[in-house]
Design a protein around this motif. Structure first.
Motif, PDB file in Angstrom:
ATOM      1  N   UNK A  67       0.827  -1.211   0.000  1.00 34.26           N
ATOM      2  CA  UNK A  67       0.000   0.000   0.000  1.00 34.26           C
ATOM      3  C   UNK A  67       0.859   1.257   0.000  1.00 34.26           C
ATOM      4  N   UNK A  68       1.920   1.282   0.805  1.00 34.71           N
ATOM      5  CA  UNK A  68       2.800   2.448   0.833  1.00 34.71           C
ATOM      6  C   UNK A  68       3.407   2.696  -0.543  1.00 34.71           C
ATOM      7  N   UNK A  69       3.922   1.647  -1.168  1.00 36.73           N
ATOM      8  CA  UNK A  69       4.562   1.798  -2.473  1.00 36.73           C
ATOM      9  C   UNK A  69       3.570   2.160  -3.570  1.00 36.73           C
ATOM     10  N   UNK A  70       2.396   1.548  -3.525  1.00 40.88           N
ATOM     11  CA  UNK A  70       1.386   1.829  -4.548  1.00 40.88           C
ATOM     12  C   UNK A  70       0.859   3.254  -4.429  1.00 40.88           C
ATOM     13  N   UNK A  71       0.647   3.706  -3.201  1.00 44.44           N
ATOM     14  CA  UNK A  71       0.176   5.081  -3.012  1.00 44.44           C
ATOM     15  C   UNK A  71       1.200   6.079  -3.550  1.00 44.44           C
ATOM     16  N   UNK A  72       2.483   5.793  -3.334  1.00 49.19           N
ATOM     17  CA  UNK A  72       3.523   6.670  -3.893  1.00 49.19           C
ATOM     18  C   UNK A  72       3.532   6.591  -5.420  1.00 49.19           C
ATOM     19  N   UNK A  73       3.360   5.396  -5.968  1.00 48.68           N
ATOM     20  CA  UNK A  73       3.319   5.244  -7.421  1.00 48.68           C
ATOM     21  C   UNK A  73       2.130   5.992  -8.021  1.00 48.68           C
ATOM     22  N   UNK A  74       1.049   6.117  -7.243  1.00 50.84           N
ATOM     23  CA  UNK A  74      -0.133   6.867  -7.679  1.00 50.84           C
ATOM     24  C   UNK A  74      -0.033   8.346  -7.306  1.00 50.84           C
ATOM     25  N   UNK A  75       1.169   8.758  -6.877  1.00 50.91           N
ATOM     26  CA  UNK A  75       1.523  10.165  -6.649  1.00 50.91           C
ATOM     27  C   UNK A  75       0.796  10.790  -5.463  1.00 50.91           C
ATOM     28  N   UNK A  76       0.636   9.990  -4.415  1.00 47.26           N
ATOM     29  CA  UNK A  76       0.050  10.508  -3.177  1.00 47.26           C
ATOM     30  C   UNK A  76       1.151  10.862  -2.188  1.00 47.26           C
ATOM     31  N   UNK A  77       0.775  11.627  -1.165  1.00 41.55           N
ATOM     32  CA  UNK A  77       1.648  11.885  -0.024  1.00 41.55           C
ATOM     33  C   UNK A  77       1.280  10.869   1.041  1.00 41.55           C
ATOM     34  N   UNK A  78       2.253  10.063   1.495  1.00 41.02           N
ATOM     35  CA  UNK A  78       1.947   8.869   2.276  1.00 41.02           C
ATOM     36  C   UNK A  78       2.539   8.934   3.679  1.00 41.02           C
ATOM     37  N   UNK A  79       1.697   8.597   4.656  1.00 35.26           N
ATOM     38  CA  UNK A  79       2.135   8.398   6.035  1.00 35.26           C
ATOM     39  C   UNK A  79       1.824   6.965   6.424  1.00 35.26           C
ATOM     40  N   UNK A 119       9.439   1.272   6.659  1.00 31.49           N
ATOM     41  CA  UNK A 119       8.337   2.011   6.039  1.00 31.49           C
ATOM     42  C   UNK A 119       8.860   3.240   5.299  1.00 31.49           C
ATOM     43  N   UNK A 120       9.820   3.938   5.888  1.00 34.17           N
ATOM     44  CA  UNK A 120      10.405   5.093   5.200  1.00 34.17           C
ATOM     45  C   UNK A 120      11.155   4.655   3.937  1.00 34.17           C
ATOM     46  N   UNK A 121      11.830   3.504   4.003  1.00 31.79           N
ATOM     47  CA  UNK A 121      12.587   3.030   2.839  1.00 31.79           C
ATOM     48  C   UNK A 121      11.679   2.666   1.671  1.00 31.79           C
ATOM     49  N   UNK A 122      10.400   2.391   1.961  1.00 34.70           N
ATOM     50  CA  UNK A 122       9.442   2.069   0.899  1.00 34.70           C
ATOM     51  C   UNK A 122       8.876   3.319   0.241  1.00 34.70           C
ATOM     52  N   UNK A 123       9.253   4.493   0.752  1.00 30.70           N
ATOM     53  CA  UNK A 123       8.825   5.741   0.125  1.00 30.70           C
ATOM     54  C   UNK A 123       7.891   6.590   0.949  1.00 30.70           C
ATOM     55  N   UNK A 124       7.542   6.150   2.161  1.00 32.98           N
ATOM     56  CA  UNK A 124       6.630   6.942   2.976  1.00 32.98           C
ATOM     57  C   UNK A 124       7.236   8.306   3.280  1.00 32.98           C
ATOM     58  N   UNK A 125       6.429   9.341   3.153  1.00 38.14           N
ATOM     59  CA  UNK A 125       6.875  10.695   3.467  1.00 38.14           C
ATOM     60  C   UNK A 125       6.975  10.911   4.968  1.00 38.14           C
TER      61      UNK A 125
END
Length: 326
Positions: free
Chosen positions: A164-176, A187-193
């Motif tokens: 979910x974290x990676x997909x949300x980033x791929x869909x150009x969302x800001x992720x927590x 979680x941060x390494x997967x792209x979470x802001x």
């Protein structure tokens, strides 16, 4: 061939590794020689019949004879049915069945398979379907996620959450992402802001910050889950790895409560009822080939030690997915 099966409901010890006939395929099915599988909460819930609702589909007093647990798989096509196009013997594939992947071979509907990305191992590919389908359909189809929106993922370090974290980033969302202390860096390494340590902060006190909350854990009442959302935000209920055991509905109880409450609140409340399909698998494969999504595997067990893998997943602390090698 060898396959795991069970003749009574209970803990993973009720499973036995038995010699069974190789499955026959229907006209729209593919016979896959399984090279790897993965374990989901879905699997131990079927073995235990927890919640009891599971019994309606697989047997009221005991599982129907011949059933094999397991959903996710990756392997090599051996035979194809007369109505199957786009797949042929020798193709390396990944996907999902309703039951049956904890076996050396399985018959799979062709529309639940896709070609495995060449750079993925069989173990990585087998870890994708159920968790990634659930995350993708929860964010995109139920949540209506749009670029630039703010997303909160409760349970960000588990099988569904890491996707979910990676997909949300791929869909150009800001992720927590919400997780425990030991998983913050993952979680941060997967792209979470941003990453919230739930042992130190109650994320439900972050009032009005998020457009979408994907709740994978199911450990809080709806009223508290709605607090972090904007006035017209969306709560997406996945199921609940922390939902109480032993009842009739299990995780479905929270989904039912959400459906009843949704018409009476300004926020939208929806639930994921994942639908495996080859179109979404191909979309996920493209993201993995681009490096935007990578399966996270916590541990790997050999096929002969499947019950131990189920016990590990049942404890609820796996980081990403648990894979089974054949």
């Amino acid at each position: 061939m060898k396959a795991w099966s069970w003749d009574r409901y209970g803990p993973p010890d009720v499973l036995g590794l038995r010699d069974v006939d190789e499955p026959r395929i229907a006209r729209d099915e593919v016979l896959v020689r399984v090279r790897a599988a993965s374990v989901n909460p879905y699997d131990w819930r079927h073995v235990r019949a927890d919640p009891k609702l599971v019994r309606l589909s697989i047997g009221l007093r005991r599982p129907r004879p011949g059933l094999v647990p397991g959903a996710d798989l990756a392997g090599v096509v051996e035979r194809v049915g007369d109505e199957v196009t786009g797949l042929r013997p020798g193709d390396e594939v990944f996907g999902e069945v309703r039951l049956g992947s904890f076996a050396e071979a399985v018959a799979v509907p062709h529309d639940r398979l896709a070609l495995k990305p060449a750079d993925l191992t069989f173990e990585q590919a087998a870890s994708v379907s159920m968790a990634a389908h659930t995350a993708l359909q929860g964010l995109r189809d139920v949540g209506g996620l749009a670029a630039g929106q703010r997303v909160l993922v409760n349970g960000a370090s588990g099988g569904i959450g890491t996707f979910a974290v990676q997909l949300a980033k791929a869909l150009q969302a800001e992720v927590t992402g919400v997780c425990s202390t030991r998983n913050l860096e993952l979680v941060r390494s997967l792209g979470a802001d941003d990453a919230v340590d739930y042992t130190r902060e109650d994320f439900t006190e972050r009032k009005g910050r998020y457009d979408l909350l994907l709740d994978i854990v199911g450990d809080r009442p709806l009223a508290r889950l709605r607090r972090p959302l904007t006035s017209h935000g969306t709560l997406v209920i996945v199921g609940g790895i922390a939902s109480p055991r032993g009842g009739f509905l299990g995780p479905a109880a929270q989904m039912l409560r959400g459906a009843l409450a949704s018409p009476f609140v300004s926020q939208r409340i929806g639930a994921v009822r994942w639908k495996p399909n080859s179109a979404d698998l191909r979309f996920l494969a493209e993201l993995m080939e681009k490096g935007q999504v990578t399966p996270v595997i916590d541990r790997t067990w050999p096929f002969a030690e499947l019950p131990e893998a189920l016990r590990y997943v049942e404890r609820g602390h796996a980081r990403g997915k648990v894979a089974i090698t054949f």
